[in-house]
Design a protein around this motif. Structure first.
Motif, PDB file in Angstrom:
ATOM      1  N   ALA A 147      -1.677  41.061   7.715  1.00  0.00           N
ATOM      2  CA  ALA A 147      -0.615  42.072   7.836  1.00  0.00           C
ATOM      3  C   ALA A 147      -0.113  42.225   9.263  1.00  0.00           C
ATOM      4  CB  ALA A 147      -1.128  43.409   7.320  1.00  0.00           C
ATOM      5  N   THR A 148      -0.500  41.329  10.174  1.00  0.00           N
ATOM      6  CA  THR A 148      -0.099  41.475  11.578  1.00  0.00           C
ATOM      7  C   THR A 148       1.415  41.553  11.771  1.00  0.00           C
ATOM      8  OG1 THR A 148      -2.102  40.326  12.295  1.00  0.00           O
ATOM      9  CG2 THR A 148      -0.296  40.460  13.875  1.00  0.00           C
ATOM     10  N   PRO A 149       2.246  40.696  11.141  1.00  0.00           N
ATOM     11  CA  PRO A 149       3.700  40.835  11.339  1.00  0.00           C
ATOM     12  C   PRO A 149       4.231  42.212  10.939  1.00  0.00           C
ATOM     13  CG  PRO A 149       3.180  38.719  10.348  1.00  0.00           C
ATOM     14  CD  PRO A 149       1.922  39.511  10.326  1.00  0.00           C
ATOM     15  N   VAL A 150       3.706  42.755   9.869  1.00  0.00           N
ATOM     16  CA  VAL A 150       4.153  44.086   9.437  1.00  0.00           C
ATOM     17  C   VAL A 150       3.717  45.143  10.448  1.00  0.00           C
ATOM     18  CG1 VAL A 150       3.995  45.814   7.605  1.00  0.00           C
ATOM     19  CG2 VAL A 150       4.045  43.376   7.027  1.00  0.00           C
ATOM     20  N   ILE A 151       2.496  45.010  10.983  1.00  0.00           N
ATOM     21  CA  ILE A 151       2.009  45.973  11.969  1.00  0.00           C
ATOM     22  C   ILE A 151       2.847  45.908  13.239  1.00  0.00           C
ATOM     23  CG2 ILE A 151       0.031  46.600  13.401  1.00  0.00           C
ATOM     24  CD1 ILE A 151      -1.780  45.539  11.180  1.00  0.00           C
ATOM     25  N   VAL A 152       3.157  44.668  13.694  1.00  0.00           N
ATOM     26  CA  VAL A 152       3.983  44.510  14.898  1.00  0.00           C
ATOM     27  C   VAL A 152       5.355  45.135  14.691  1.00  0.00           C
ATOM     28  CG1 VAL A 152       5.124  42.802  16.366  1.00  0.00           C
ATOM     29  CG2 VAL A 152       2.737  42.474  15.679  1.00  0.00           C
ATOM     30  N   TRP A 153       5.930  44.903  13.530  1.00  0.00           N
ATOM     31  CA  TRP A 153       7.254  45.478  13.241  1.00  0.00           C
ATOM     32  C   TRP A 153       7.202  47.011  13.168  1.00  0.00           C
ATOM     33  CZ3 TRP A 153       8.574  48.232   8.789  1.00  0.00           C
ATOM     34  CH2 TRP A 153       9.923  48.555   8.660  1.00  0.00           C
ATOM     35  N   ALA A 154       6.102  47.547  12.616  1.00  0.00           N
ATOM     36  CA  ALA A 154       6.019  48.993  12.413  1.00  0.00           C
ATOM     37  C   ALA A 154       5.835  49.742  13.724  1.00  0.00           C
ATOM     38  CB  ALA A 154       4.865  49.313  11.462  1.00  0.00           C
ATOM     39  N   ILE A 155       5.116  49.171  14.703  1.00  0.00           N
ATOM     40  CA  ILE A 155       4.839  49.914  15.937  1.00  0.00           C
ATOM     41  C   ILE A 155       5.762  49.523  17.085  1.00  0.00           C
ATOM     42  CG2 ILE A 155       2.423  50.115  15.263  1.00  0.00           C
ATOM     43  CD1 ILE A 155       1.759  48.059  17.422  1.00  0.00           C
ATOM     44  N   ALA A 156       6.724  48.612  16.817  1.00  0.00           N
ATOM     45  CA  ALA A 156       7.680  48.234  17.872  1.00  0.00           C
ATOM     46  C   ALA A 156       8.362  49.506  18.417  1.00  0.00           C
ATOM     47  CB  ALA A 156       8.703  47.255  17.315  1.00  0.00           C
ATOM     48  N   PRO A 157       8.643  49.612  19.729  1.00  0.00           N
ATOM     49  CA  PRO A 157       8.596  48.529  20.742  1.00  0.00           C
ATOM     50  C   PRO A 157       7.229  48.318  21.376  1.00  0.00           C
ATOM     51  CG  PRO A 157       9.490  50.491  21.731  1.00  0.00           C
ATOM     52  CD  PRO A 157       9.239  50.844  20.302  1.00  0.00           C
ATOM     53  N   ASP A 158       6.188  49.044  20.939  1.00  0.00           N
ATOM     54  CA  ASP A 158       4.859  48.785  21.489  1.00  0.00           C
ATOM     55  C   ASP A 158       4.402  47.390  21.073  1.00  0.00           C
ATOM     56  OD1 ASP A 158       4.785  51.291  22.599  1.00  0.00           O
ATOM     57  OD2 ASP A 158       3.856  52.204  20.810  1.00  0.00           O
ATOM     58  N   THR A 159       3.432  46.856  21.790  1.00  0.00           N
ATOM     59  CA  THR A 159       2.973  45.485  21.536  1.00  0.00           C
ATOM     60  C   THR A 159       1.555  45.505  20.973  1.00  0.00           C
ATOM     61  OG1 THR A 159       2.157  45.270  23.788  1.00  0.00           O
ATOM     62  CG2 THR A 159       4.408  44.511  23.353  1.00  0.00           C
ATOM     63  N   VAL A 160       1.202  44.391  20.320  1.00  0.00           N
ATOM     64  CA  VAL A 160      -0.123  44.182  19.740  1.00  0.00           C
ATOM     65  C   VAL A 160      -0.745  42.966  20.409  1.00  0.00           C
ATOM     66  CG1 VAL A 160      -1.401  43.613  17.649  1.00  0.00           C
ATOM     67  CG2 VAL A 160       0.523  45.205  17.546  1.00  0.00           C
ATOM     68  N   MET A 161      -2.054  43.033  20.678  1.00  0.00           N
ATOM     69  CA  MET A 161      -2.761  41.893  21.275  1.00  0.00           C
ATOM     70  C   MET A 161      -3.877  41.446  20.336  1.00  0.00           C
ATOM     71  SD  MET A 161      -3.015  42.460  25.401  1.00  0.00           S
ATOM     72  CE  MET A 161      -3.901  44.006  25.264  1.00  0.00           C
ATOM     73  N   LEU A 162      -3.684  40.263  19.718  1.00  0.00           N
ATOM     74  CA  LEU A 162      -4.760  39.658  18.948  1.00  0.00           C
ATOM     75  C   LEU A 162      -5.777  38.999  19.859  1.00  0.00           C
ATOM     76  CD1 LEU A 162      -2.786  38.027  15.985  1.00  0.00           C
ATOM     77  CD2 LEU A 162      -4.007  40.206  16.025  1.00  0.00           C
ATOM     78  N   VAL A 163      -5.292  38.431  20.951  1.00  0.00           N
ATOM     79  CA  VAL A 163      -6.138  37.823  21.975  1.00  0.00           C
ATOM     80  C   VAL A 163      -5.901  38.589  23.267  1.00  0.00           C
ATOM     81  CG1 VAL A 163      -6.678  35.709  23.238  1.00  0.00           C
ATOM     82  CG2 VAL A 163      -5.957  35.585  20.839  1.00  0.00           C
ATOM     83  N   PRO A 164      -6.966  39.044  23.937  1.00  0.00           N
ATOM     84  CA  PRO A 164      -6.776  39.801  25.176  1.00  0.00           C
ATOM     85  C   PRO A 164      -5.917  39.043  26.177  1.00  0.00           C
ATOM     86  CG  PRO A 164      -9.064  39.913  24.473  1.00  0.00           C
ATOM     87  CD  PRO A 164      -8.380  38.934  23.578  1.00  0.00           C
ATOM     88  N   GLY A 165      -4.919  39.757  26.708  1.00  0.00           N
ATOM     89  CA  GLY A 165      -4.020  39.163  27.687  1.00  0.00           C
ATOM     90  C   GLY A 165      -2.835  38.439  27.085  1.00  0.00           C
ATOM     91  N   HIS A 166      -2.696  38.413  25.758  1.00  0.00           N
ATOM     92  CA  HIS A 166      -1.561  37.745  25.121  1.00  0.00           C
ATOM     93  C   HIS A 166      -0.898  38.720  24.152  1.00  0.00           C
ATOM     94  CE1 HIS A 166      -4.080  34.399  26.519  1.00  0.00           C
ATOM     95  NE2 HIS A 166      -2.967  33.657  26.523  1.00  0.00           N
ATOM     96  N   PRO A 167      -0.028  39.572  24.646  1.00  0.00           N
ATOM     97  CA  PRO A 167       0.644  40.556  23.775  1.00  0.00           C
ATOM     98  C   PRO A 167       1.636  39.886  22.818  1.00  0.00           C
ATOM     99  CG  PRO A 167       1.575  40.630  25.983  1.00  0.00           C
ATOM    100  CD  PRO A 167       0.401  39.696  26.054  1.00  0.00           C
ATOM    101  N   ILE A 168       1.777  40.492  21.663  1.00  0.00           N
ATOM    102  CA  ILE A 168       2.722  40.008  20.644  1.00  0.00           C
ATOM    103  C   ILE A 168       3.774  41.095  20.473  1.00  0.00           C
ATOM    104  CG2 ILE A 168       3.017  39.293  18.251  1.00  0.00           C
ATOM    105  CD1 ILE A 168       0.096  38.425  18.265  1.00  0.00           C
ATOM    106  N   SER A 169       5.016  40.738  20.752  1.00  0.00           N
ATOM    107  CA  SER A 169       6.078  41.748  20.761  1.00  0.00           C
ATOM    108  C   SER A 169       7.003  41.681  19.558  1.00  0.00           C
ATOM    109  CB  SER A 169       6.916  41.603  22.036  1.00  0.00           C
ATOM    110  OG  SER A 169       7.450  40.274  22.118  1.00  0.00           O
ATOM    111  N   ASP A 170       6.991  40.605  18.772  1.00  0.00           N
ATOM    112  CA  ASP A 170       7.878  40.513  17.613  1.00  0.00           C
ATOM    113  C   ASP A 170       7.116  39.905  16.436  1.00  0.00           C
ATOM    114  OD1 ASP A 170       8.688  37.387  17.382  1.00  0.00           O
ATOM    115  OD2 ASP A 170       8.471  37.980  19.492  1.00  0.00           O
ATOM    116  N   PRO A 171       7.563  40.202  15.200  1.00  0.00           N
ATOM    117  CA  PRO A 171       6.838  39.726  14.011  1.00  0.00           C
ATOM    118  C   PRO A 171       6.717  38.216  13.914  1.00  0.00           C
ATOM    119  CG  PRO A 171       8.345  41.487  13.429  1.00  0.00           C
ATOM    120  CD  PRO A 171       8.656  41.119  14.852  1.00  0.00           C
TER     121      PRO A 171
END
Length: 425
Positions: A147-171
């Protein structure tokens, strides 16, 4: 010892992940983790209270409660196993009607099954609960990654990091995480099947009834009677043909003749008109009874569609609710199907007349080229093959094909008939 989920994985490894088996295994493991943790807390509490207060005598009651804790836990587990195991486990404890708490406790503490169930309870609280929690972590992580793409889309513009130091900003950038999650779900399907099967194997080893637990009667007859089978089938076909082509046709002709006579007398004030109408009704009733008799000799649905369909139709006509779960990969030899069908028929009749049950389950399948049927009712038990009730006749019928019938029926129930019939000549 065959475990259904392991057998499903072995027979159809690729189809297993697309079936309902993974969901059932997940439900079994998740519920087992919850039950195991509750049991572990209760076990620890009783042990702590029992040891702490044993010096004043009160703790002895807690220790006795701890000793029989496995009995209700095992009863719950036998029900919960039905999520993934079609064969119900028989309760090794017979009922003790009219006894008080102390005789009940004394009897239970002398039974080996009580201590096996306590061992399973300890394994459930310590091993299977930890195993379930670990599996929950794997499954939860897989779902979260999927569900990561949905989570990224839901909390945008905040970012998600699956790997420390590599933020994911878009689904779109989160799709690799979703792919990893799908792979994790696939792995969870097979890991869940293996873990659930292991728990089922342990449960069947410790919670199922054994010969030393029950006052069971075992009937095993293995004489080869192929010529008797052929003679029986030939005689059955002759009787069925004579009834169908002879007596049944004559009754049809009699009904038609009486109908014509009734038409001739219609409108006339003749005393014989009422008698002819009554005779026609009785002839029609005799014809219906004869047709029912012909169907009972050998039902057409058994010839056309096989054993599962015939037993399902039989279950619909039974006065007690019957659940049927017979899984056969192909049609069986005619003699095997006929023997199995009439064995189930007699077993259901006995359950309706003598057991006092309100539920019957019929489970069947092929194992090592043998048809195995389990007919279980929740009645009062105490069935004795030597006392009649048709059990000896069932054993004789099964023995014709070198099969065997095992009757397990402790006082208080339940009663289980295990029928095994070889499918090869």
């Amino acid at each position: 010892m065959t475990v259904a989920v392991w057998e499903a994985m072995r027979r159809h490894p690729l189809r297993f992940a697309r079936s309902t088996w993974p969901l059932r295994c997940w439900a079994f493991l998740l519920s087992g983790a919850v039950v195991g943790l509750v049991v572990l807390l209760l076990f620890a509490a009783l042990l702590f209270v029992g040891l702490g207060l044993s010096v004043v005598g009160i703790g002895l009651f807690a220790l006795m409660g701890l000793a029989v804790l496995g009995i209700p836990v095992a009863a719950l587990e036998r029900r919960r196993l039905r999520i993934i195991e079609p064969e119900p486990l028989l309760d090794p404890h017979g009922s003790l009607p009219g006894t008080g708490a102390w005789p009940w406790l004394r009897t239970r503490l002398r039974e080996r099954a009580t201590w096996r169930e306590l061992g399973y309870t300890l394994a459930l609280g310590v091993v299977f609960s930890v195993m379930g929690v670990g599996f929950i972590a794997l499954l939860g992580l897989s779902v979260l990654l999927t569900a990561t793409p949905v989570i990224v889309w839901a909390i945008a513009p905040d970012t998600v990091m699956l790997v420390p130091g590599h933020p994911i900003s878009d689904p779109v950038a989160a799709l690799p995480g979703s792919a990893a999650g799908l792979l994790g779900l696939l792995v969870s399907a097979y890991v869940g099947g293996m873990l659930a099967g292991a728990q089922v194997w342990v449960a069947r080893s410790l919670l199922s009834a054994r010969d030393e637990d029950l006052n069971s009667r075992v009937i095993e007859l293995t004489r080869s009677r192929a010529r008797l089978v052929d003679a029986f089938e030939a005689e059955r076909r002759r009787i069925e043909r004579d009834l169908h082509d002879g007596a049944q046709q004559q009754l049809v002709a009699l009904t038609m003749t009486l109908g014509l006579a009734e038409l001739e007398l219609r409108g006339q004030d003749a005393p014989a008109a009422a008698l002819i109408a009554r005779a026609r009704g009785e002839a029609r009733q005799a014809l219906d009874q004869l047709r029912s008799l012909v169907r009972g000799i050998h039902p057409q649905v058994l010839t056309d569609h096989g054993l599962p369909a015939a037993v399902s139709e039989l279950a619909l006509r039974n006065p007690i609710p019957v659940t049927v779960d017979i899984d056969l990969p192909h049609r069986l030899p005619s003699a095997v199907e006929t023997t199995a069908y009439f064995t189930v028929t007699e077993a259901l009749t006995n359950a309706s007349k003598h057991s006092g049950a309100d539920q019957v389950a019929v489970v069947g399948g092929l194992r090592d080229d043998r048809l195995v049927l389990l007919i279980t009712d929740n009645g009062r038990g105490g069935a004795d093959p030597a006392a009649g009730a048709g059990l000896q006749g069932l054993a004789d019928r099964v023995a014709i094909l070198r099969g065997r019938l095992v009757v397990t029926s402790p006082a208080g129930g339940p009663t289980q008939l295990r029928v095994e019939v070889p499918c090869s000549a």
